[in-house]
Scaffold this motif. Structure first.
Motif, PDB file in Angstrom:
ATOM      1  N   ILE A 222      31.758  56.150 101.288  1.00 52.07           N
ATOM      2  CA  ILE A 222      33.132  55.979 100.482  1.00 52.07           C
ATOM      3  C   ILE A 222      33.205  57.294 100.082  1.00 52.07           C
ATOM      4  O   ILE A 222      34.429  58.006  99.684  1.00 52.07           O
ATOM      5  CB  ILE A 222      32.791  55.155  99.301  1.00 52.07           C
TER       6      ILE A 222
ATOM      7  N   TYR B  52      36.499  59.789 100.186  1.00 45.76           N
ATOM      8  CA  TYR B  52      37.268  60.559  98.955  1.00 45.76           C
ATOM      9  C   TYR B  52      37.113  62.080  99.131  1.00 45.76           C
ATOM     10  O   TYR B  52      38.477  62.518  98.892  1.00 45.76           O
ATOM     11  CB  TYR B  52      36.153  60.272  97.836  1.00 45.76           C
TER      12      TYR B  52
ATOM     13  N   GLU C  66      39.995  62.660 101.285  1.00 43.95           N
ATOM     14  CA  GLU C  66      41.250  62.550 100.734  1.00 43.95           C
ATOM     15  C   GLU C  66      41.753  63.683  99.816  1.00 43.95           C
ATOM     16  O   GLU C  66      42.909  63.803  99.565  1.00 43.95           O
ATOM     17  CB  GLU C  66      41.675  60.902 100.231  1.00 43.95           C
TER      18      GLU C  66
ATOM     19  N   PRO D  55      46.357  54.961 112.324  1.00 45.07           N
ATOM     20  CA  PRO D  55      45.735  53.901 111.861  1.00 45.07           C
ATOM     21  C   PRO D  55      44.552  53.369 112.848  1.00 45.07           C
ATOM     22  O   PRO D  55      43.431  52.935 112.245  1.00 45.07           O
ATOM     23  CB  PRO D  55      46.782  52.641 111.331  1.00 45.07           C
TER      24      PRO D  55
ATOM     25  N   ALA E  93      40.472  52.981 112.221  1.00 49.36           N
ATOM     26  CA  ALA E  93      39.705  51.746 112.123  1.00 49.36           C
ATOM     27  C   ALA E  93      38.598  52.011 112.857  1.00 49.36           C
ATOM     28  O   ALA E  93      37.427  51.602 112.779  1.00 49.36           O
ATOM     29  CB  ALA E  93      40.716  50.627 112.427  1.00 49.36           C
TER      30      ALA E  93
ATOM     31  N   ARG F 163      35.862  54.194 111.054  1.00 52.47           N
ATOM     32  CA  ARG F 163      35.376  53.399 110.064  1.00 52.47           C
ATOM     33  C   ARG F 163      34.378  52.259 110.807  1.00 52.47           C
ATOM     34  O   ARG F 163      33.215  52.170 110.190  1.00 52.47           O
ATOM     35  CB  ARG F 163      36.483  52.662 109.264  1.00 52.47           C
TER      36      ARG F 163
ATOM     37  N   GLU G 193      35.211  43.917 111.917  1.00 54.09           N
ATOM     38  CA  GLU G 193      34.764  44.176 110.419  1.00 54.09           C
ATOM     39  C   GLU G 193      35.930  44.136 109.328  1.00 54.09           C
ATOM     40  O   GLU G 193      36.831  44.694 109.245  1.00 54.09           O
ATOM     41  CB  GLU G 193      34.043  45.511 109.947  1.00 54.09           C
TER      42      GLU G 193
ATOM     43  N   VAL H 141      37.070  46.870 107.346  1.00 57.35           N
ATOM     44  CA  VAL H 141      37.799  47.907 108.338  1.00 57.35           C
ATOM     45  C   VAL H 141      39.256  47.233 108.706  1.00 57.35           C
ATOM     46  O   VAL H 141      40.169  47.940 108.579  1.00 57.35           O
ATOM     47  CB  VAL H 141      36.864  48.211 109.531  1.00 57.35           C
TER      48      VAL H 141
ATOM     49  N   GLU I  26      41.734  47.844 105.773  1.00 55.31           N
ATOM     50  CA  GLU I  26      42.353  48.909 105.761  1.00 55.31           C
ATOM     51  C   GLU I  26      43.144  49.313 106.848  1.00 55.31           C
ATOM     52  O   GLU I  26      44.283  50.046 106.650  1.00 55.31           O
ATOM     53  CB  GLU I  26      41.110  50.059 105.619  1.00 55.31           C
ATOM     54  N   TYR I  27      43.034  48.736 107.852  1.00 54.94           N
ATOM     55  CA  TYR I  27      43.903  48.908 109.105  1.00 54.94           C
ATOM     56  C   TYR I  27      45.175  48.159 108.765  1.00 54.94           C
ATOM     57  O   TYR I  27      46.224  48.873 108.910  1.00 54.94           O
ATOM     58  CB  TYR I  27      43.379  48.451 110.154  1.00 54.94           C
TER      59      TYR I  27
ATOM     60  N   PRO J 293      42.934  58.455  94.989  1.00 56.56           N
ATOM     61  CA  PRO J 293      41.717  58.734  95.804  1.00 56.56           C
ATOM     62  C   PRO J 293      40.761  58.027  95.072  1.00 56.56           C
ATOM     63  O   PRO J 293      39.822  57.331  95.460  1.00 56.56           O
ATOM     64  CB  PRO J 293      41.687  59.983  96.134  1.00 56.56           C
ATOM     65  N   TYR J 294      40.592  58.365  93.467  1.00 53.27           N
ATOM     66  CA  TYR J 294      39.426  57.783  92.834  1.00 53.27           C
ATOM     67  C   TYR J 294      39.737  56.252  92.682  1.00 53.27           C
ATOM     68  O   TYR J 294      38.663  55.801  92.938  1.00 53.27           O
ATOM     69  CB  TYR J 294      39.401  58.620  91.531  1.00 53.27           C
TER      70      TYR J 294
ATOM     71  N   LYS K 249      40.954  54.429  94.776  1.00 54.99           N
ATOM     72  CA  LYS K 249      40.643  53.855  95.904  1.00 54.99           C
ATOM     73  C   LYS K 249      39.138  53.616  96.313  1.00 54.99           C
ATOM     74  O   LYS K 249      38.738  52.625  96.844  1.00 54.99           O
ATOM     75  CB  LYS K 249      41.264  54.854  97.201  1.00 54.99           C
ATOM     76  N   ALA K 250      38.502  54.858  95.913  1.00 56.50           N
ATOM     77  CA  ALA K 250      37.152  54.869  96.254  1.00 56.50           C
ATOM     78  C   ALA K 250      36.456  53.853  95.350  1.00 56.50           C
ATOM     79  O   ALA K 250      35.495  53.082  95.807  1.00 56.50           O
ATOM     80  CB  ALA K 250      36.569  56.195  95.687  1.00 56.50           C
TER      81      ALA K 250
ATOM     82  N   ARG L 181      36.950  50.538  96.990  1.00 51.31           N
ATOM     83  CA  ARG L 181      35.993  50.266  98.072  1.00 51.31           C
ATOM     84  C   ARG L 181      34.721  50.069  97.883  1.00 51.31           C
ATOM     85  O   ARG L 181      33.810  49.350  98.524  1.00 51.31           O
ATOM     86  CB  ARG L 181      36.126  51.616  98.976  1.00 51.31           C
ATOM     87  N   PHE L 182      34.146  50.695  96.650  1.00 47.95           N
ATOM     88  CA  PHE L 182      32.815  50.616  96.184  1.00 47.95           C
ATOM     89  C   PHE L 182      32.425  49.213  96.027  1.00 47.95           C
ATOM     90  O   PHE L 182      31.587  48.530  96.190  1.00 47.95           O
ATOM     91  CB  PHE L 182      32.590  51.363  94.916  1.00 47.95           C
ATOM     92  N   TRP L 183      33.515  48.605  95.073  1.00 48.44           N
ATOM     93  CA  TRP L 183      33.276  47.200  94.657  1.00 48.44           C
ATOM     94  C   TRP L 183      33.457  45.901  95.826  1.00 48.44           C
ATOM     95  O   TRP L 183      32.833  45.167  95.554  1.00 48.44           O
ATOM     96  CB  TRP L 183      34.110  46.750  93.455  1.00 48.44           C
TER      97      TRP L 183
ATOM     98  N   LYS M 293      32.487  46.729  98.751  1.00 43.66           N
ATOM     99  CA  LYS M 293      31.364  46.875  99.294  1.00 43.66           C
ATOM    100  C   LYS M 293      30.025  45.844  98.510  1.00 43.66           C
ATOM    101  O   LYS M 293      29.281  45.400  99.230  1.00 43.66           O
ATOM    102  CB  LYS M 293      30.874  48.377  99.716  1.00 43.66           C
ATOM    103  N   PHE M 294      30.059  46.481  97.365  1.00 49.21           N
ATOM    104  CA  PHE M 294      29.295  45.560  96.258  1.00 49.21           C
ATOM    105  C   PHE M 294      29.215  44.196  96.496  1.00 49.21           C
ATOM    106  O   PHE M 294      28.260  43.237  96.838  1.00 49.21           O
ATOM    107  CB  PHE M 294      29.590  46.027  95.084  1.00 49.21           C
TER     108      PHE M 294
ATOM    109  N   PHE N 144      28.533  42.705  86.508  1.00 51.77           N
ATOM    110  CA  PHE N 144      29.005  43.796  87.015  1.00 51.77           C
ATOM    111  C   PHE N 144      30.645  43.609  87.202  1.00 51.77           C
ATOM    112  O   PHE N 144      31.488  44.482  87.027  1.00 51.77           O
ATOM    113  CB  PHE N 144      28.428  44.664  88.216  1.00 51.77           C
TER     114      PHE N 144
END
Lengths: 219, 221
Positions: free
Chosen positions: A69, A73, A76, A89, A93, A96, B66, B69, B72-73, B88-89, B91-92, B95-97, B99-100, B133
């Motif tokens: 991730i 970042y 980007e 895209p 994919a 990724r 996946e 993935v 996002e596609y 971007p922040y 977005k990150a 993505r983090f959450w 994945k969590f 969380f």
């Protein structure tokens, strides 16, 4: 305009190395902070309260956790230089997907190679090599996983190279014997300064793993 | 040129369901190919030879596997009605959450529901921590995506129907309203979104399925 970039890391971590490579590719100046994982800093616990793990990228005070991730970042934010993900895209994919595959398989299987013995170790070695062969197949005749240029999947995988010597020595096998094209790719990547300066000497990693084995009583 | 979008999935997979939601929210026409995982089709094996799992999105003959993935596609291919923020922040963070949710939250909640007695009590500790969380992520927001549904809502959306089914099967109320007021409110709002409401698997069928799974686990003790 000043960008403050801090990387909380641990020198043998193949995950932390990914961020070092990505930041180097983009020519970003950053402060490297080495964490003692047996005595985690207050900063680390504050910046990654959920997992309490490295690496953590701290950009102007805001943390980004989880290495892939954070690499996205970095790609980007510093988008004007050395793009790591392609623009199409479908290709994004695929990139990724394969980076995720590396994450899901390689660390766990590699760990089993140096942590086990006998039949269990033989089985782990086989699975580990099967994964590398699959990745080698995906690379095909391309110079990099990213095609003509070094990209996201290359970043996610190349850092494991620093652990190859340890895996091979403890597992008593040769990765090059089974995956010669992958090792060619490794050498190609290591010619890049962003990679060679970010990845520790595999012999040092071996020494580190040896210490770990002694510490945890794994013979 | 006509777009051909196929989604290979099973009737109950929550990972596949998030793809259904994304396609519907973006107004993308698609064909569902239902899989029987006990007897995987040549199409599935060909489209996802690495993992042989669902969901797989096949767009004009090209497969993407996946679920995160795939999301996002979809986001990058059909740019209307964006599911991810531009920044971007942010977005990150999404993505983090996401994945969590997949790596920690869902497995910890699942463990609570398949275990019994003491083991279940032990399993509650990490599950409740993980839920806390997520609860905090909803502070000041209607959806995880803010004012509108976003990728993170779709990633965590399995909570909206699966948890209540699991609660019914086990008689254990995991997401108590007084402990998790924001999450409880979100579950109601999310489940009420038309595209989400019309997509769920039949509740009775889910209840039977999870009852059977829980019984099978109990029998192995």
């Amino acid at each position: 305009m000043g960008d403050e970039v801090i990387l909380l890391d641990f020198w043998p971590s193949m995950f932390g190395m990914r961020l070092r490579v990505a930041l180097a590719e983009k020519g970003v100046n950053y402060e490297y902070k080495e964490e003692d994982l047996s005595n985690k800093s207050a900063l680390l616990l504050k910046m990654n309260p959920v997992h309490k793990k490295i690496p953590v990228l701290i950009h102007n005070g805001k943390p980004v956790c989880e290495s892939l991730i954070a690499v996205q970042y970095i790609d980007e934010v510093w988008k004007d230089k050395a793009p790591l993900l392609p623009s199409d895209p479908y290709q994004r994919a695929q990139a990724r997907f394969w980076a995720d595959y590396v994450d899901k398989k390689l660390y766990t299987l590699g760990s089993k190679v140096w942590q086990t013995k006998g039949e269990e170790q033989e089985a782990s070695k086989k699975e580990f090599l099967d994964c590398l062969k699959l990745l080698e197949g995906e690379l095909g005749d391309k110079p990099y996983f990213g095609g003509e240029t070094f990209g996201f999947v290359d970043v996610s995988l190349i850092t494991f190279y620093s652990w190859f010597y340890a895996y091979e020595t403890f597992g008593n096998f040769s990765i090059e014997a089974d995956c010669p094209k992958l090792i060619e790719w490794v050498k190609r990547c290591m010619e890049k300064e962003s990679v060679s300066k970010s990845i520790p000497d595999p012999h040092k990693v071996y020494e580190f793993v040896l210490q770990l084995k002694k510490k945890f009583g794994i013979e | 040129m006509a777009e051909e979008v196929k989604l290979i999935r099973t009737w109950s997979s929550p990972f596949a369901l998030r793809i259904v939601w994304a396609l519907k929210l973006k107004g993308i026409e698609f064909e569902t190919v239902l899989e029987d995982l006990a007897s995987k089709s040549p199409l599935l094996l060909q489209s996802n030879p690495v993992h042989k799992k669902v969901p797989v999105l096949v767009h004009n003959g090209k497969p993407v596997s996946e679920s995160l993935v795939i999301l996002e596609y979809i986001e990058e291919t059909w740019k209307e009605k964006p599911l991810l923020p531009e920044d971007p922040y942010e977005k990150a963070s999404s993505r983090f959450w996401a994945k969590f949710s997949d790596e920690k939250l869902l497995p910890s909640v699942w463990t609570v529901f398949i275990s019994q007695g003491n083991k279940q009590e032990e399993a509650l500790v990490p599950a409740l921590e993980n839920l806390q969380f997520i609860e905090e992520q909803l502070e000041g927001k209607k959806f995880f995506g803010g004012e509108k549904i976003g990728l993170l809502d779709l990633a965590i959306g399995w909570m909206a129907d699966m948890v209540s089914v699991l609660e019914e099967v086990t008689g254990l109320k995991l997401i108590q309203e007084d402990k998790f007021p924001l999450l409880s409110a979100w579950i109601e709002i999310f489940a009420d979104v038309p595209e989400i409401k019309e997509s769920g698997a039949p509740r009775e069928k889910l209840i039977s399925k999870f009852q059977a799974i829980r019984d099978a686990y109990a029998a192995t003790k």
